[in-house]
Design an enzyme around this catalytic site. Structure first.
Site, PDB file in Angstrom:
ATOM      1  CE  LYS A  14      -2.932   0.834   3.699  1.00  0.00           C
ATOM      2  NZ  LYS A  14      -2.852   2.345   4.192  1.00  0.00           N
ATOM      3  CB  SER A  15       3.628   2.410   2.079  1.00  0.00           C
ATOM      4  OG  SER A  15       3.229   2.382   3.168  1.00  0.00           O
ATOM      5  NE  ARG A  19       5.938   6.788   0.749  1.00  0.00           N
ATOM      6  CZ  ARG A  19       5.292   6.546   1.692  1.00  0.00           C
ATOM      7  NH1 ARG A  19       4.112   5.570   1.386  1.00  0.00           N
ATOM      8  NH2 ARG A  19       5.121   7.000   2.979  1.00  0.00           N
ATOM      9  NE  ARG A 114      -5.275   8.516  11.255  1.00  0.00           N
ATOM     10  CZ  ARG A 114      -4.672   7.703  10.316  1.00  0.00           C
ATOM     11  NH1 ARG A 114      -5.271   7.063   9.386  1.00  0.00           N
ATOM     12  NH2 ARG A 114      -3.393   7.407  10.525  1.00  0.00           N
ATOM     13  CD  GLN A 160       0.554   8.577   7.236  1.00  0.00           C
ATOM     14  OE1 GLN A 160       0.110   9.279   7.737  1.00  0.00           O
ATOM     15  NE2 GLN A 160       0.007   7.275   6.670  1.00  0.00           N
ATOM     16  CG  ASP A 305       0.842   0.068   9.528  1.00  0.00           C
ATOM     17  OD1 ASP A 305       0.192   0.817  10.333  1.00  0.00           O
ATOM     18  OD2 ASP A 305       1.065   0.504   8.281  1.00  0.00           O
ATOM     19  NE  ARG A 336      -4.840   0.413  13.265  1.00  0.00           N
ATOM     20  CZ  ARG A 336      -4.495   0.595  11.985  1.00  0.00           C
ATOM     21  NH1 ARG A 336      -2.855   0.637  11.912  1.00  0.00           N
ATOM     22  NH2 ARG A 336      -4.808   0.690  11.066  1.00  0.00           N
ATOM     23  NE  ARG A 378      -2.384  -1.585   8.604  1.00  0.00           N
ATOM     24  CZ  ARG A 378      -2.097  -1.918   7.488  1.00  0.00           C
ATOM     25  NH1 ARG A 378      -2.090  -3.022   7.052  1.00  0.00           N
ATOM     26  NH2 ARG A 378      -1.827  -1.096   6.531  1.00  0.00           N
TER      27      ARG A 378
HETATM   28  C1  S3P Z   1       2.446   5.077   6.251  1.00  0.00           C
HETATM   29  C2  S3P Z   1       3.158   5.557   7.244  1.00  0.00           C
HETATM   30  C3  S3P Z   1       2.658   4.875   8.698  1.00  0.00           C
HETATM   31  C4  S3P Z   1       1.677   3.679   8.677  1.00  0.00           C
HETATM   32  C5  S3P Z   1       0.706   3.979   7.375  1.00  0.00           C
HETATM   33  C6  S3P Z   1       1.289   4.165   6.159  1.00  0.00           C
HETATM   34  C7  S3P Z   1       3.010   5.491   4.861  1.00  0.00           C
HETATM   35  O1  S3P Z   1       1.919   6.027   9.350  1.00  0.00           O
HETATM   36  O2  S3P Z   1       1.059   3.450   9.891  1.00  0.00           O
HETATM   37  O3  S3P Z   1      -0.102   2.747   7.657  1.00  0.00           O
HETATM   38  O4  S3P Z   1       2.555   4.823   3.758  1.00  0.00           O
HETATM   39  O5  S3P Z   1       3.753   6.476   4.926  1.00  0.00           O
HETATM   40  P1  S3P Z   1       2.913   7.088  10.094  1.00  0.00           P
HETATM   41  O6  S3P Z   1       3.621   7.883   9.003  1.00  0.00           O
HETATM   42  O7  S3P Z   1       1.825   8.151  10.602  1.00  0.00           O
HETATM   43  O8  S3P Z   1       3.646   6.354  11.091  1.00  0.00           O
END
Ligand code: S3P
Length: 420
Positions: A14-15, A19, A114, A160, A305, A336, A378
């Site tokens: 996903k990350s 990007r 958030r 992030q 995660d 969580r 999750r």
């Molecule tokens: C992510 C960073 C993480 C993660 C999220 C995805 C990302 O969050 O928990 O599921 O893709 O950069 P944080 O950057 O807030 O830790």
């Protein structure tokens, strides 16, 4: 009791998928991505880019992004809806702050709760004009401005936050330097390099100059280790299991859960089979007898995660397990820590909750329960695995099973295929 066997394919990471779309849009030319994740969060990023005039062609998990270069976006006609996706919202804050038009980011109820000031603060130091509801939350109004580089000590270990600053830095003239808590997942750094940017990273700093031309790329997104974690943990816990997961990202900033499970005694073998765009390979896991583990703050970013599913592993391990320094879990898609405590409590685990973690005595005999997912993907997936460990697996129910669509639409189908 049921067991897991065979080869399990997990969806694209996903990350990396977020990007790949964003950097593809910033590059000049067509980026070809295969195995892009097809969950709702990545769809939010795709939709957001389309709102900015980026042309994206999709055929299943194969995607073409027709990038026009750094300053080619069109002003959106309506607010950009990030839905449940924190990554979309935070990365777009950085991207949009450097544009020459105004924009607004909105999200669903969970995303609107958030914290966003952690991103707005460094962006404002770069000259961005950002207005947050109650000084911390979406809806977010961004007035496009001319940004300047910064030298910033990142105060929260969040990829992030780090990535939003890097995206803003690309849009301004000069060198941006990051230090501090920069050891979260490093996909943006690696992928900027892949797209031809010159970026220098050391153990203590990241340096990036702005206004660089990105080159389009062609690559396959490796499988998502956060999705693999559910199967790896389930295979450890269900007797007589033996599974192989091919083509998973083995980026060291993501594999903390494997290290922790191995420390607990898990029978896990990994083999790196490719290195582009990131290290990736196979994970083989067989049933294992687990013993208790202690996880501290320094380990948390590499498994942030995976904590919900690790909590299930802890409940089955011999001895008292503990995690501290995980306060970030309170501001994820749900709180969580509360969700883990309430649901494990309902299954009969005597969990002690802290502000920043929990302590779990094990092994516990889990009993079937009605799981409150808090609409968090999750939590839904971790407690589906927990349900398999009870005497009557069919008696554990989720109040919302559709939330798995956020990151893993095929989760239940894959589970049915691997159970025997
Ligand atoms: C992510 C960073 C993480 C993660 C999220 C995805 C990302 O969050 O928990 O599921 O893709 O950069 P944080 O950057 O807030 O830790």
């Amino acid at each position: 009791m049921t067991r897991l066997t065979g080869t399990i394919h997990v969806p694209g990471d996903k990350s990396i998928s977020h990007r790949a779309l964003i950097l593809g849009a910033l590059a000049k030319g067509t980026t070809q991505i295969s195995n892009l994740q097809v969950g709702e969060d990545v769809e939010s990023t795709k939709r957001a880019l389309k709102n900015l005039g980026v042309q994206i062609e999709t055929s299943g998990s194969d995607v073409l992004v027709h990038g026009q270069g750094l300053n080619s976006f069109e002003a959106p006609e309506s607010p950009i809806d990030c839905s449940n996706s924190g990554t979309t919202m935070r990365l777009f804050m950085g991207l949009l702050a450097a544009q020459n038009f105004n924009s607004m980011l909105i999200g669903d109820e969970s995303l609107q709760a958030r914290p966003m000031n952690r991103v707005a603060t460094p962006l404002r130091k770069m000259g961005a004009h950002i207005n947050l509801r109650d000084a911390n939350y979406a809806p977010i109004e961004i007035s496009g401005s001319l940004l300047g580089p910064i030298n910033y000590e990142v105060p929260v270990a969040s990829a992030q936050v780090k990535s939003a600053i890097m995206l803003a830095a690309l849009g301004c003239q000069g060198f941006t330097k990051l230090s501090g808590l920069i050891h979260s997942r490093d996909h943006t750094e690696r992928m900027l390099e892949l797209f031809g940017a010159s970026i220098s990273t050391t153990n203590d700093t990241i340096e990036l100059s702005g206004k660089q031309m990105l080159k389009p790329c062609k690559f396959e997104v490796p499988g998502d280790p956060s999705a693999a974690a559910f199967w790896v943990t389930a295979a450890c816990l269900l007797p007589n299991s033996d599974i192989l997961i091919p083509n998973v990202s083995l980026n060291p900033t993501r594999t903390g859960f494997i290290d922790v499970l191995r420390e607990m005694g898990a029978n896990i073998d990994i083999e790196v089979t490719s290195s582009e765009p990131e290290p990736a390979g196979k994970i083989r896991t067989c049933s294992s007898k687990l013993s208790a583990v202690s996880i501290d703050e320094a380990q948390v970013p590499r498994l942030i995660d995976e904590i919900p599913i690790l909590a299930i592993a802890m409940s089955q391990a011999e001895g008292v397990s503990q995690i501290r320094g995980a306060g970030e879990l309170r501001v994820k898609e749900s709180d969580r820590l509360i969700a883990i405590a309430n649901n494990l409590g309902a299954m009969g685990v005597d969990l002690e909750l802290f502000d920043d973690g929990f302590r779990i005595p094990g092994p516990a005999k889990l009993k079937a329960a009605k799981i409150q997912t808090d609409d968090d993907h999750r939590i839904a997936m971790a407690f589906t695995i927990a349900g398999l460990l009870t005497h009557k697996p069919n008696n554990t129910t989720l109040d919302n099973s559709s939330c798995v669509q956020i990151s893993y639409p095929a989760f239940f189908e894959t589970l049915r295929g691997a159970l025997s």
